[in-house]
Design an enzyme around this catalytic site. Structure first.
Site, PDB file in Angstrom:
ATOM      1  N   CYS A  31       0.872  -1.218   0.027  1.00  0.00           N
ATOM      2  CA  CYS A  31       0.009   0.164   0.083  1.00  0.00           C
ATOM      3  C   CYS A  31       0.937   1.237  -0.147  1.00  0.00           C
ATOM      4  CB  CYS A  31      -0.774   0.091   1.304  1.00  0.00           C
ATOM      5  SG  CYS A  31      -1.927  -1.376   1.309  1.00  0.00           S
ATOM      6  N   GLY A  57       0.573   0.010  -5.082  1.00  0.00           N
ATOM      7  CA  GLY A  57      -0.929  -0.783  -5.131  1.00  0.00           C
ATOM      8  C   GLY A  57      -1.409  -0.323  -6.198  1.00  0.00           C
ATOM      9  N   ASN A 132      -0.453   1.497   5.734  1.00  0.00           N
ATOM     10  CA  ASN A 132       0.540   0.837   5.051  1.00  0.00           C
ATOM     11  C   ASN A 132       1.279  -0.045   5.967  1.00  0.00           C
ATOM     12  OD1 ASN A 132       3.822   1.363   3.233  1.00  0.00           O
ATOM     13  ND2 ASN A 132       2.381  -0.416   3.051  1.00  0.00           N
ATOM     14  N   GLY A 133       1.313  -1.445   5.615  1.00  0.00           N
ATOM     15  CA  GLY A 133       2.014  -2.381   6.392  1.00  0.00           C
ATOM     16  C   GLY A 133       1.024  -3.514   6.777  1.00  0.00           C
ATOM     17  N   TYR A 272      13.197  -3.109  -4.274  1.00  0.00           N
ATOM     18  CA  TYR A 272      12.186  -3.146  -5.355  1.00  0.00           C
ATOM     19  C   TYR A 272      11.211  -2.012  -4.883  1.00  0.00           C
ATOM     20  CZ  TYR A 272       7.935  -4.738  -7.675  1.00  0.00           C
ATOM     21  OH  TYR A 272       6.902  -4.835  -8.571  1.00  0.00           O
TER      22      TYR A 272
HETATM   23  P1  AMP Z   1       9.395 -13.753  -9.893  1.00  0.00           P
HETATM   24  O1  AMP Z   1       8.960 -13.492 -11.301  1.00  0.00           O
HETATM   25  O2  AMP Z   1       8.184 -14.551  -9.091  1.00  0.00           O
HETATM   26  O3  AMP Z   1      10.728 -14.425  -9.652  1.00  0.00           O
HETATM   27  O4  AMP Z   1       9.393 -12.290  -9.454  1.00  0.00           O
HETATM   28  C1  AMP Z   1      10.493 -11.457  -9.619  1.00  0.00           C
HETATM   29  C2  AMP Z   1       9.829 -10.210 -10.367  1.00  0.00           C
HETATM   30  O5  AMP Z   1       8.867  -9.479  -9.596  1.00  0.00           O
HETATM   31  C3  AMP Z   1      11.149  -9.286 -10.526  1.00  0.00           C
HETATM   32  O6  AMP Z   1      11.064  -8.931 -11.703  1.00  0.00           O
HETATM   33  C4  AMP Z   1      10.698  -8.248  -9.552  1.00  0.00           C
HETATM   34  O7  AMP Z   1      11.311  -6.771  -9.993  1.00  0.00           O
HETATM   35  C5  AMP Z   1       9.287  -8.278  -9.181  1.00  0.00           C
HETATM   36  N1  AMP Z   1       9.048  -8.233  -7.627  1.00  0.00           N
HETATM   37  C6  AMP Z   1       9.738  -8.602  -6.698  1.00  0.00           C
HETATM   38  N2  AMP Z   1       9.089  -8.312  -5.472  1.00  0.00           N
HETATM   39  C7  AMP Z   1       7.861  -8.033  -5.775  1.00  0.00           C
HETATM   40  C8  AMP Z   1       6.985  -7.632  -4.787  1.00  0.00           C
HETATM   41  N3  AMP Z   1       6.779  -7.691  -3.586  1.00  0.00           N
HETATM   42  N4  AMP Z   1       5.735  -7.253  -5.649  1.00  0.00           N
HETATM   43  C9  AMP Z   1       5.921  -7.282  -7.204  1.00  0.00           C
HETATM   44  N5  AMP Z   1       6.771  -7.500  -7.945  1.00  0.00           N
HETATM   45  C10 AMP Z   1       7.765  -7.873  -6.850  1.00  0.00           C
END
Ligand code: AMP
Length: 504
Positions: A31, A57, A132-133, A272
């Site tokens: 969030c 979000g 948020n949290g 990220y």
């Molecule tokens: P994955 O495909 O499941 O390994 O997710 C990795 C990708 O998702 C990377 O390109 C990250 O930039 C992105 N990512 C990492 N953590 C998150 C998160 N909490 N929420 C959304 N995207 C994420």
């Protein structure tokens, strides 16, 4: 125009609150929050602030304003730009105090009743709350409150705080907030609005960010500094860990009610979550990400023809890596900017498809080349598998995957969307197993020590240096996890309304 109080009563009468239980994922929210005190364009500025925080979000957004002792609310599913750029919506949000929220929940169901800011009529007047949290004992508290007759309207942990405030016997809203927050554990950056008052609080460890800014005579609270930039507000400072600020026409009062502990901000904001143009903990997120790339190049460089970022999240780290390793930086993957973040779609099947929608190989550049692919993180591995395959199909001779963070081995309980542990690629596989799974020629992650060094701690992670909340990589959770350890079962709403709020 109908007041929010009437709207809530109408909703309560018309909805059926039978609760279903589920062993599915608990609700976890990613969030962003925004609040402004004493500005004639409070609603418009909040809509702009939420627009800047949209990356935190994308599922739903809401704004609650205060005009005298009347509250007005608009909550919508979908993007801020699709809902809060319309005059018809903004004009309904009267008043010079506003609180806004953008939300993404990881459960498949998204109920309007979970869309924030929440609102409640208390014996001292209205109170709206944006959070948020994630609290780690919200379900345990909820169960106790329900035994004494409390009726919950949503499945959010935020509502637990509202109930605790309502039940507090302390005098004055600040003391009621403090009383309530002493009972909860976990992560919270909260913004509350009342008649003539805005309140901001960060949890004792300062896990999630919250900053204070000024626009003329008005004060602003926001998750990130990029939300101050968009409205031309000046960044004053961060709200400190464990600090509560009360903002009225007369200025700001600061309270430090919790026992003093060292802050432990979430390290994933740097990796990220936050926008690269934001300052988090006084550091430029962009520079931190470039440093991750530089450290990674020092730790695990391999000879190659070019460094290619996985856009957009891998871009700053790839720039740092290319610079440090003196390898050409090239845009070998082109991102379609009209598609949202990979995770911002609830189902795994859609997620996999999403990667194809989002990225395409710049094939003429890649054919016959040895490439280093750089991304910020690997969670499930869905993105990386597809990207490596895409590079091979485009004719890459060698594909070396570099990740600008350590392997994610533990799930998050503080407001970052990570899946259950069994779905985390690194929790079940060695680096070599992951390399094979990705079909890459080599795979390396930034070490935890390198991560800390890149964040300005030359001795890496040890007891003498400030620590971040970094359990995703270390399993070191900074608070108790009462709901998880007590196997609390998440409630789900039985009635899912899909549309909005205040009637005119
Ligand atoms: P994955 O495909 O499941 O390994 O997710 C990795 C990708 O998702 C990377 O390109 C990250 O930039 C992105 N990512 C990492 N953590 C998150 C998160 N909490 N929420 C959304 N995207 C994420």
């Amino acid at each position: 125009m109908q007041s929010l109080k009437n709207e809530f009563i109408a909703q309560n009468l018309s909805e059926n609150y039978n609760q279903l239980t589920s062993t599915e994922h608990p609700i976890r929210d990613e969030c962003g929050v925004f609040g402004i005190m004493d500005h004639p364009d409070a609603a418009t500025l909040t809509a702009l602030g939420l627009q800047a925080l949209q990356h935190r979000g994308q599922e739903a957004a809401g704004i609650v304003t205060v005009d005298g002792d009347r509250f007005f609310a608009e909550r919508r599913m979908g993007l801020v730009r699709d809902n809060f750029t319309k005059n018809s919506v903004i004009n309904r949000l009267c008043g010079n105090i506003a609180v806004g929220h953008v939300r993404y929940s990881t459960t498949g169901e998204t109920a309007m009743r979970n869309v924030q800011p929440l609102f409640a009529d208390m014996n001292f007047g209205g109170l709206s709350l944006a959070h948020n949290g994630n609290l780690t004992n919200a379900l345990a508290i909820r169960r106790e409150l329900e035994k004494t007759g409390a009726i919950f309207q949503s499945t959010t942990d935020t509502e637990t705080i509202l109930h605790l405030i309502a039940q507090s016997t302390k005098v004055g809203i600040v003391d009621k907030f403090i009383d309530a927050l002493f009972q909860v554990n976990g992560a919270y950056a909260l913004i509350g609005s009342l008649k003539e008052q805005l309140i901001g609080v960060r949890d004792p460890l300062g896990i999630r960010p919250l900053v204070l800014g000024r626009l003329g005579e008005s004060h602003v609270l926001a998750s990130e500094t990029c939300a101050l930039d968009i409205i031309g507000a000046e960044f004053i400072r961060e709200i400190e860990n464990g600090e509560l600020v009360s903002i009225t026409k007369n200025g700001i009062e600061s309270f430090k009610p919790f026992p003093l502990v060292s802050e432990r901000p979430c390290i994933f904001e740097y990796i990220y979550f936050a926008r690269p143009d934001s300052l988090v903990g006084g550091k430029s997120v962009y520079e931190c990400r470039k440093n991750f790339g530089r450290e990674l190049a020092k730790e695990s460089h391999v000879e190659a023809d070019m460094v290619i970022p996985v856009p957009d999240s891998g871009v700053p780290a790839a720039i740092g890596y290319a610079e440090a390793s003196r390898t050409p930086y090239e845009l070998g993957i082109i991102r379609n900017h009209y598609v949202g973040r990979t995770f911002i779609q609830p189902q795994q099947s859609i997620r996999s498809f999403g990667v194809k929608l989002k990225h395409n190989a710049n094939a003429s550049l890649i054919a016959g080349k040895r490439i280093i692919l750089l991304d910020d993180s690997i969670v499930r591995g869905t993105t990386s598998v597809k990207i490596v395959r895409m590079m091979r199909e485009a004719g890459a001779k060698e594909v070396h995957f570099r990740v600008a963070s350590p392997p994610i081995t533990h799930p998050d309980f503080y407001g970052i969307d990570t899946p259950n542990q069994d779905q985390l690629l690194a929790s079940n596989n060695t680096c070599e197993e992951m390399r094979k799974h990705l079909e890459a020629d080599s795979l390396s992650f930034l070490s935890i020590s390198g991560l800390y060094q890149a964040l300005g701690h030359p001795n890496g992670r040890n007891e003498t240096t400030p620590q971040f909340t970094d359990h995703c990589f270390t399993g070191d959770y900074p608070t108790t996890l009462q709901d998880r350890d007590g196997n609390q079962v998440e409630f789900q709403l039985s009635f899912l309304s899909t549309q909005t709020t205040t009637e005119t």
